[in-house]
Design a protein around this motif. Structure first.
Motif, PDB file in Angstrom:
ATOM      1  N   CYS A   1       1.092  -1.219   0.079  1.00 21.50           N
ATOM      2  CA  CYS A   1      -0.146  -0.081   0.026  1.00 21.50           C
ATOM      3  C   CYS A   1       0.891   1.403   0.099  1.00 21.50           C
ATOM      4  O   CYS A   1       1.906   1.235   0.741  1.00 21.50           O
ATOM      5  CB  CYS A   1      -0.795   0.093   1.268  1.00 21.50           C
TER       6      CYS A   1
ATOM      7  N   CYS B   1       0.287   3.309   3.921  1.00 19.49           N
ATOM      8  CA  CYS B   1       0.805   2.537   5.258  1.00 19.49           C
ATOM      9  C   CYS B   1       1.463   1.428   4.997  1.00 19.49           C
ATOM     10  O   CYS B   1       2.159   0.901   6.047  1.00 19.49           O
ATOM     11  CB  CYS B   1      -0.731   2.064   6.005  1.00 19.49           C
TER      12      CYS B   1
ATOM     13  N   CYS C   1      -6.337  -0.803   0.003  1.00 20.87           N
ATOM     14  CA  CYS C   1      -5.649  -1.272   1.411  1.00 20.87           C
ATOM     15  C   CYS C   1      -6.643  -1.396   2.369  1.00 20.87           C
ATOM     16  O   CYS C   1      -7.491  -0.734   2.538  1.00 20.87           O
ATOM     17  CB  CYS C   1      -4.427  -0.330   1.926  1.00 20.87           C
TER      18      CYS C   1
ATOM     19  N   MET D   1      -6.365  -1.951   5.459  1.00 21.93           N
ATOM     20  CA  MET D   1      -5.699  -1.324   6.680  1.00 21.93           C
ATOM     21  C   MET D   1      -6.137   0.171   6.633  1.00 21.93           C
ATOM     22  O   MET D   1      -6.516   0.556   7.596  1.00 21.93           O
ATOM     23  CB  MET D   1      -4.048  -1.574   6.759  1.00 21.93           C
ATOM     24  N   CYS D   2      -5.630   0.763   5.585  1.00 19.83           N
ATOM     25  CA  CYS D   2      -6.044   2.332   5.603  1.00 19.83           C
ATOM     26  C   CYS D   2      -6.909   2.691   4.614  1.00 19.83           C
ATOM     27  O   CYS D   2      -6.896   4.021   4.634  1.00 19.83           O
ATOM     28  CB  CYS D   2      -4.600   2.917   5.556  1.00 19.83           C
TER      29      CYS D   2
HETATM   30 ZN   LIG Z   1      -2.644   0.994   3.597  1.00 20.79          ZN
END
Ligand SMILES: [Zn+2]
Length: 1097
Positions: free
Chosen positions: A430, A433, A452, A454-455
């Motif tokens: 990504c 992040c 992503c 996650m973020c």
């Molecule tokens: Zn990310």
């Protein structure tokens, strides 16, 4: 000290304080705490609202993109957290199985079946005046049924196979450990849960394989109250008496010497108030909460609220009880029963694509199948269903803890993490992040961009990684790339991931041998030098490599250091002595680290000569810090990571940096100042530990002390570098030699990686805090591990930054960058998909008590360096009481306060917590030495969940009922369970205790020990003589079988009933009162129940 020169070695030189060679460190750049890997980038977490380019609705509009739990249809859904009048939930499923595994299996047999289902076996005892048992009191039995299964019965034989050949850049899975059923890469799983194909609908809510019990509240499955309600409880205990926590006094309690334990008939024959004090499981069916008629409940309870549970017969019974009341031990949750029930239902492979589903316990044999989320072999969680908000988290107080065993060795039949070579471009990440490509990333724009998980940042798909997506937005090459379909995989990295942008050298193993008077005299040096020659043949190598790349070096030390040139061109080793230990250096660069294969003859010659060379030594003092310093210098100069195997027999008292003195003031134990004993003396060793980490030098300490050696101080070096401590008090080769050599052999050959940095990334709204384990950290996010072997586990707690979404779930990505034993720089990635819940009941359904205990124990150890033990212990009790009280308040049916209701997943929490509280590592006691305590503290810090489980609740096997290959059914850890005509083997993962009853058949004693009576047994033996008869063979087979599942060789202690050593054995009977003042299980349950009541009041 010199005086060795004359004895040996052509070319031996002595280095005094005048240096004849420059320090080898010259020209090497200074240590840097941070290695400059790209992983160090800050996570760049988005804000709560995320300034994402993508509209999250567009991204996650189809729930099916995220495998979800089946819909949760239960009454709990509508229950407000504070609603005491919530209806009792009715569903009862809560197991690893799909529902289909219920119903057609025969009832579970064995002790648990008896306990749970056959109430009629309980005969009322007239003296209690209880009415006959009501037959309709039996709970439905179908829920406790599971498929019959031996402990070894997973009938899994086919891992997922994939129907395409390995994709570009992929390396076939290593073959080791996979047997004949290695999954072929590039093929989709064959199981019906495979990936959605064209036209197939991916699993969505309510589809696919519902996790049994998922989405359904725990429940107690009791019928309505029948006649006889209001009768007194069976448990005849008063509240914890004044002697709680005290050693049993003669005639008191149930442990008094000479007192007969209740027979099983007595236990069974207690009266049973209908609906009350049922044996465990009537309330605590696998799906339901455990309800126990607690002690102390006599005192008062409100009216029964829903008729399901019998409230205590407040008052009306108390006065009738002439005897002190005791809780029926059989009515308390039994670890034995829980473990065997879990094993019985763990027959099908555990697939990792059901977020929120609790895997089988660590004690169960099962097969895990990586279906896009990390296997429980690598990551286990205290709860697999994270609370959506920090408010819920605060309410339940269950820590969101993970136990990460990143390099775990998988059992046969499970596919290891596949290795991917992403080529010169490196792994796909990504852009914001830096999370690594994983199955949870979503592709958009026909695959041209990915988002992503996650973020939520959107990154353009690099051209070389591009492939088309199908109409379900799944990459068509999904099953050719582990990073798109597996929870765990490895990347071969580029130079960007290496120190100083240079590919690393393979690691080195350095052996530093104490040759002081003590070491020579106890026989250590001779044994070690003799046996280590063979062990060097088993140095680890990368999968597929023909031979090891690891180089080795030896040096010896007493009050000076002796280096050896082992260059293969030499006929004999050369010795170089450094007696200036104030600022140590390695006097040779070439010939110190050598290949075993090339220098075998020189190495053997050295090992033959060392014992001889120092045979007449008078040097009793040793240095230590310079020894470690020298190893670091040698690795630095060779530009490689490595491991120091350090053998030490005494406290380093010689004049040198790191000189220590005895500070073992036992009087401090139990006082405010006790923590001083377990905190390091000075900072020499903590600074040294930092240097070791910076140079990726993992240190394993093999200690052979006859007296205080200050493990709290020197052990730091092992702990901070991911190393181990092995300790042999009063070492005697004939007793301890084999155990030592086997530990060393395992330590030399086991799987390990070096120079590792572990980073935990999480989806938005949560973050990783509080790392505990054998590790070091120089910032708040990167865990540095000089070495990380296949047995080490670290814990991390997750906390909320913000709300998290129940629809999307939560994601954790653990990335470990490391240097392999072959010198390859690689990156292992574990992705974990967790469920998220808004209902507290969902959380309590997805907990794993063993992980919680592992985490609690590790944090308690850590806190012990700053806080007083008594305070830590109180806090632990308060925390667990809060966890259980929150369950009671928000999830359990309203009922009398007199009832202790435990969540099914955590019904063993009290017995386990009590064991932690009584443990020598945490409990102030004069019984063990300061060093032993410091040693235990370090051991616990590195333990994985399986190790802490058996350590805090040992297995106690009757040995004469063993029929290989199945282990005998263990009994609970209480003296009451011992039959004096039996012998029992206790296993806590570190030691064996063989307890022999007084009334044992003398024939068995003759067969096993070759003597006429127990009195004649040589209890100092430390092992069993192999006699050629079935009894002897059977016992040794049993021990071998247990040992095969343990990482350390276990010492055997032989204990005769009522012998002077028996208290030592009883110390491990953790359900009983501790000799040092710990509470019995019964008393502790009373205590925790009181705490819960006071919280709820
Ligand atoms: Zn990310």
């Amino acid at each position: 000290m010199n005086g060795y020169d004359g004895k040996m070695y052509n070319g031996s030189q002595q280095y005094g304080s005048a240096r004849m060679m420059p320090p080898v460190s010259a020209g090497v750049p200074p240590y840097s705490g941070v290695h400059g890997q790209p992983m160090m980038n800050p996570p760049g977490r988005p804000g709560p609202d995320g300034n994402m380019m993508m509209n999250s609705q567009n991204v996650y509009n189809a729930k099916s993109q995220f495998p979800q739990q089946p819909p949760i249809e239960n009454q709990m859904r509508n229950v407000q957290l504070n609603d005491h009048n919530a209806p009792m939930p009715t569903s009862t499923q809560n197991s690893h199985h799909p529902p289909s595994s219920y119903g057609n299996a025969p009832p579970m047999s064995g002790p648990s079946g008896t306990t749970y289902n056959h109430t009629s076996q309980y005969q009322p005892q007239p003296q209690y005046g209880a009415p006959p048992i009501q037959p309709n009191r039996n709970p439905p039995t179908s829920y406790v049924q599971g498929p019959p299964s031996g402990p070894h019965a997973p009938n899994y034989s086919q891992p997922p196979t994939m129907n395409r050949g390995p994709g570009p850049g992929m390396i076939p899975p290593p073959s080791s450990g996979m047997g004949g059923i290695a999954p072929r890469m590039g093929q989709p799983p064959v199981s019906s849960m495979g990936p959605p194909g064209p036209g197939m609908v991916p699993p969505g809510p309510g589809m696919g394989q519902p996790g049994p019990g998922m989405g359904q509240p725990p429940v107690s499955s009791m019928g309505p109250p029948g006649p006889g309600m209001g009768q007194p409880p069976v448990s005849r205990m008063g509240p914890p008496g004044p002697n709680m926590g005290q050693p049993p006094a003669p005639g008191m309690g149930h442990l008094g010497p000479g007192m007969l334990p209740p027979t099983s008939n007595q236990k069974m024959g207690q009266p049973l108030g209908p609906g009350m004090a049922q044996p465990p499981g009537i309330m605590g069916q696998p799906p339901g909460p455990q309800m126990v008629q607690p002690p102390g409940m006599m005192g008062g309870s409100g009216p029964q609220m829903d008729g399901r549970m019998q409230p205590p017969g407040s008052g009306q019974y108390g006065s009738q009880a002439p005897q002190p009341r005791r809780l029926d031990p059989d009515a308390m949750p039994s670890p034995i029963q829980v473990l065997s029930a879990d094993q019985a239902k763990s027959t099908e492979p555990f697939r990792t694509d059901n977020p929120g589903l609790v895997p089988p316990l660590v004690t169960s044999k099962f097969v895990a199948e990586d279906c896009g989320s990390a296997s429980p072999r690598y990551i286990r969680c205290a709860t697999y269903n994270l609370p959506a908000t920090s408010d819920i988290a605060k309410t339940c107080q269950v820590p969101m803890a993970l136990s990460i065993k990143a390099m775990a060795k998988l059992p046969q039949g499970e596919a290891p993490a596949l290795i991917v070579n992403p080529g010169p471009e490196g792994p796909i990440r990504c852009k914001r992040c830096k999370a690594y490509m994983c199955p949870q990333f979503k592709f958009h724009d026909g695959g041209r961009r990915f988002q992503c998980v996650m973020c939520s940042a959107v990154t353009d798909t690099p051209h070389h990684f591009f492939d088309h997506v199908d109409h379900m937005n799944q990459r068509v090459d999904k099953y050719q790339r582990p990073e798109l379909c597996r929870g765990s995989y490895e990347f071969i990295t580029t130079k960007d991931y290496c120190r100083n942008d240079e590919f690393p050298n393979p690691p080195a193993y350095i052996f530093a041998i104490d040759v002081s008077y003590n070491a020579i005299k106890c026989g250590l040096v001779e044994l070690l030098c003799n046996r280590i020659k063979d062990l060097l043949d088993n140095l680890p190598c990368d999968v597929g490599a023909e031979e090891t790349s690891i180089r080795v070096a030896f040096f010896t030390y007493n009050n000076s250091l002796h280096f050896y040139n082992l260059k293969s061109t030499l006929a004999q080793p050369q010795m170089l002595v450094v007696s200036d230990v104030s600022d140590v250096f390695v006097p040779l660069q070439d010939g110190f680290l050598v290949s075993v294969k090339e220098s075998r003859h020189v190495i053997n010659s050295l090992l033959d000569q060392i014992p001889e060379m120092f045979a007449d030594t008078r040097d009793t003092e040793v240095v230590l810090a310079p020894v470690i310093q020298a190893a670091v210098q040698a690795l630095k100069s060779a530009k490689c990571p490595g491991k120091l195997f350090l053998f030490l027999t005494s406290l380093p008292t010689a004049e040198a940096p790191g000189k220590l003195k005895t500070r073992d003031d036992r009087k401090l134990i139990g006082t405010d100042k006790a923590k001083v004993l377990f905190s390091p003396a000075g900072n020499v060793y903590s600074n040294l530990a930092k240097e070791c980490v910076a140079q990726a030098c993992c240190v394993d300490l093999f200690l052979f002390p006859n007296q205080y050696i200050d493990i709290a101080t020197i052990g730091q070096v092992a702990q901070a570098t991911g190393g181990d401590i092995f300790k042999y008090n009063f070492f005697r080769p004939e007793v301890d030699g084999e155990r030592f050599i086997k530990n060393l052999a395992y330590d030399i050959e086991r799987d390990i990686v070096f120079d590792a940095i572990l980073r935990v990334r999480t989806s938005a709204g949560i973050r990783a805090v509080n790392f505990v384990g054998a590790l070091s950290m120089s910032n708040t996010t990167d865990v540095e591990l000089a070495g990380l072997d296949c047995d080490k586990a670290i814990c991390v707690e997750i906390k909320h930054d913000d709300k998290i979404s129940e629809d999307l779930g939560a994601f954790v990505q653990v990335a470990v960058l490391f240097t392999s034993v072959g010198g390859q720089r690689r990156l292992r990635v574990h992705n974990l998909h967790l469920a998220v819940c808004n209902q507290i009941g969902d959380l309590y359904r997805s907990c794993e008590a063993d992980v919680l205990i592992n985490y609690i124990a590790k944090t308690a150890i850590k806190a012990g360096l700053t806080d007083q033990e008594s305070k830590i212990r109180e806090e632990l009790v308060t925390r667990v009481a809060n966890i259980l009280a929150a369950y009671r308040k928000h999830c359990a049916t309203p009922s009398s306060a007199g009832q202790l209701i435990l969540p099914e997943c955590m019904k063993l929490l009290p017995v386990y917590l009590n064991s932690v509280l009584k443990n020598d590592a945490i409990h102030s006691s004069h019984e063990i030495s300061t060093d032993d305590k410091a040693y235990l503290r370090q051991l616990i810090t590195g333990m994985d969940v399986a190790e802490s489980q058996v350590y805090f609740y040992p297995r106690l096997f009757p040995v004469r009922q063993f029929t290989p290959p199945n282990l005998p059914t263990p009994v609970r850890c209480s003296e009451e369970r011992l039959d004096d005509s039996e012998a029992y083997l206790l296993d806590n993962g570190l030691s064996f205790f063989l307890w022999i009853g007084n009334a044992i058949d003398p024939e068995w004693v003759r067969s096993v020990f070759g003597v006429q009576s127990t009195a004649q047994i040589d209890i100092d033996l430390g092992n069993l003589h192999p006699f050629d008869n079935p009894s002897s063979q059977q016992l040794r087979d049993l021990m071998d079988l247990i040992q095969s599942g343990r990482t350390r060789r276990m010492k055997l202690a032989i204990i005769r009933q009522r012998d002077k050593l028996e208290p030592w054995f009883k110390h491990f009977l953790v359900e009983d009162r501790g000799m040092g003042g710990g509470a019995s299980y019964v008393d502790f349950l009373c205590h925790i129940h009181k705490e819960i009541r006071s919280i709820l009041a």
